[in-house]
Write a protein that holds these residues in place. Structure first.
Motif, short mmCIF file in Angstrom:
data_model
loop_
_atom_site.label_atom_id
_atom_site.label_comp_id
_atom_site.label_asym_id
_atom_site.label_seq_id
_atom_site.Cartn_x
_atom_site.Cartn_y
_atom_site.Cartn_z
N LEU A 70 0.72 -1.21 -0.48
CA LEU A 70 0.06 -0.24 0.16
C LEU A 70 0.98 1.06 -0.03
N SER A 71 2.08 1.26 0.57
CA SER A 71 2.76 2.24 0.52
C SER A 71 3.66 3.03 -1.05
N VAL A 72 3.83 1.89 -1.28
CA VAL A 72 4.63 1.64 -2.65
C VAL A 72 3.49 2.43 -3.48
N ALA A 73 2.26 1.58 -3.47
CA ALA A 73 1.17 2.27 -4.34
C ALA A 73 0.94 3.65 -4.48
N GLU A 74 1.53 3.73 -3.24
CA GLU A 74 0.51 5.34 -2.76
C GLU A 74 1.88 6.16 -3.26
N ALA A 75 2.59 6.54 -3.28
CA ALA A 75 4.35 6.74 -3.44
C ALA A 75 4.19 6.84 -4.79
N LEU A 76 3.84 6.00 -5.57
CA LEU A 76 3.65 6.10 -6.70
C LEU A 76 2.62 6.90 -7.40
N LEU A 77 1.86 6.76 -7.07
CA LEU A 77 0.86 8.29 -7.40
C LEU A 77 1.01 9.09 -7.29
N HIS A 78 1.66 9.66 -5.84
CA HIS A 78 1.90 10.71 -6.11
C HIS A 78 3.16 11.47 -7.07
N LEU A 79 3.34 10.31 -6.97
CA LEU A 79 4.96 10.98 -8.10
C LEU A 79 4.22 11.18 -9.20
N LYS A 80 3.21 9.81 -9.53
CA LYS A 80 2.66 10.68 -10.95
C LYS A 80 1.98 12.04 -11.37
N ASN A 81 0.91 11.86 -10.09
CA ASN A 81 -0.08 13.02 -9.59
C ASN A 81 0.39 14.85 -9.23
N LYS A 82 1.85 14.35 -8.51
CA LYS A 82 2.73 15.67 -7.84
C LYS A 82 3.81 15.50 -8.54
N SER A 83 4.33 15.28 -9.93
CA SER A 83 5.37 15.52 -9.90
C SER A 83 6.41 17.03 -10.18
N ASP A 84 5.33 17.77 -9.36
CA ASP A 84 6.12 19.19 -9.02
C ASP A 84 6.54 18.96 -8.06
N VAL A 85 5.79 18.95 -7.17
CA VAL A 85 5.85 18.52 -5.83
C VAL A 85 7.74 17.61 -5.16
N TYR A 86 7.46 15.62 -5.60
CA TYR A 86 7.48 14.99 -5.73
C TYR A 86 8.82 14.91 -6.64
N HIS A 87 9.72 14.63 -6.57
CA HIS A 87 10.57 14.16 -8.08
C HIS A 87 11.86 13.47 -8.11
N GLU A 88 10.84 12.04 -6.87
CA GLU A 88 11.89 10.62 -6.83
C GLU A 88 11.11 10.63 -4.81
N ILE A 89 11.25 9.22 -5.06
CA ILE A 89 11.57 8.36 -4.64
C ILE A 89 12.41 7.70 -3.68
N LYS A 90 12.21 7.33 -2.45
CA LYS A 90 13.57 6.59 -2.09
C LYS A 90 13.45 5.84 -1.25
N LEU A 91 14.23 4.81 -1.53
CA LEU A 91 13.59 3.80 -1.14
C LEU A 91 14.91 3.31 0.39
N VAL A 92 14.87 3.31 1.42
CA VAL A 92 15.37 3.21 2.91
C VAL A 92 15.50 2.17 3.88
N LYS A 93 16.03 1.53 3.66
CA LYS A 93 16.39 0.18 4.87
C LYS A 93 16.95 0.37 5.83
N SER A 94 16.91 0.10 7.07
CA SER A 94 17.55 -0.17 8.34
C SER A 94 18.80 -1.45 8.18
N ILE A 95 19.77 -1.76 8.12
CA ILE A 95 20.45 -2.99 7.61
C ILE A 95 21.53 -3.87 9.30
N VAL A 96 20.68 -4.49 10.11
CA VAL A 96 21.61 -5.08 10.40
C VAL A 96 21.74 -5.89 10.34
N GLN A 97 23.24 -6.41 10.19
CA GLN A 97 23.66 -7.15 10.09
C GLN A 97 23.39 -8.48 10.34
#
Length: 205
Positions: free
Chosen positions: A52-79
């Motif tokens: 659901l979060s990815v779906a909304e991020a994509l829709l924001h990127l598409k429909n509000k491209s003047d505001v949001y220029h990219e999607i950043k995927l960030v993860k905490s890596i516990v080795q």
């Protein structure tokens, strides 16, 4: 420049999402992402947090491209034992892709692997490990942050102080999957508790 812009707009126009909520909690998550700047979402695996979060991020990127220029995927890596970045196959990009597969699987399911690859190559989707955020400020981004349960209280401040103008932060975590040596240092429960106890406009749990 005009040709490049047309190609970029064409890629964004190819984003089409057809996703239905299975329950009221999923609907509340989607509504929160639409409305608020910071959303903290906790829950067990398989409940649709990432999809659901990815779906909304994509829709924001598409429909509000003047505001949001990219999607950043960030993860905490516990080795984990014998599975640090140095032993994963491939170059840095391959290693990041391996780490981000929980996100990428959602992208593939929603828009297909080919379009996902095009958006990555065009810079619309970028992958970062948590440690790479230190000392930087970000704007005009949609942040998808996963594995929040593996961030300590102290390091959570790094996450919360990196954002500048026009950023949307979606932080996901599962309290049942804390991999920290000292599970009590996980920021997830305390961050969610504080956000509820001391509500701020634009922040939801």
């Amino acid at each position: 420049f005009e040709v490049g812009l047309a190609v970029a707009e064409n890629r964004l126009s190819q984003i089409k999402i057809d996703l239905k909520h299975k329950n009221e909690v999923q609907k509340r998550l989607t509504q929160a992402i639409k409305k608020d700047d910071v959303v903290i979402c906790t829950g067990p695996a398989g409940t649709g947090k990432t999809l659901l979060s990815v779906a909304e991020a994509l829709l924001h990127l598409k429909n509000k491209s003047d505001v949001y220029h990219e999607i950043k995927l960030v993860k905490s890596i516990v080795q984990l034992k014998d599975e640090d970045l140095g032993t994963l196959p491939g170059d840095e990009k391959d290693k990041l892709k391996f780490i981000m597969m929980s996100f990428l699987d959602a992208f593939y399911q929603l828009i297909g692997e080919e379009l996902t690859g095009k958006l990555i190559n065009a810079g619309y989707i970028k992958m970062e490990v948590f440690g790479a955020m230190r000392g930087r400020s970000f704007k005009n981004c949609i942040f998808l942050f996963d594995e929040l349960q593996n961030v300590t209280d102290g390091n959570a401040k790094t996450l919360l102080t990196r954002f500048s103008d026009e950023t949307k932060v979606i932080a996901l975590g599962d309290s049942n999957q804390v991999d920290l040596k000292n599970k009590e240092t996980s920021c997830l429960f305390e961050l969610a508790r504080m956000a509820k106890e001391y509500p701020e406009e634009g922040v939801s749990v």
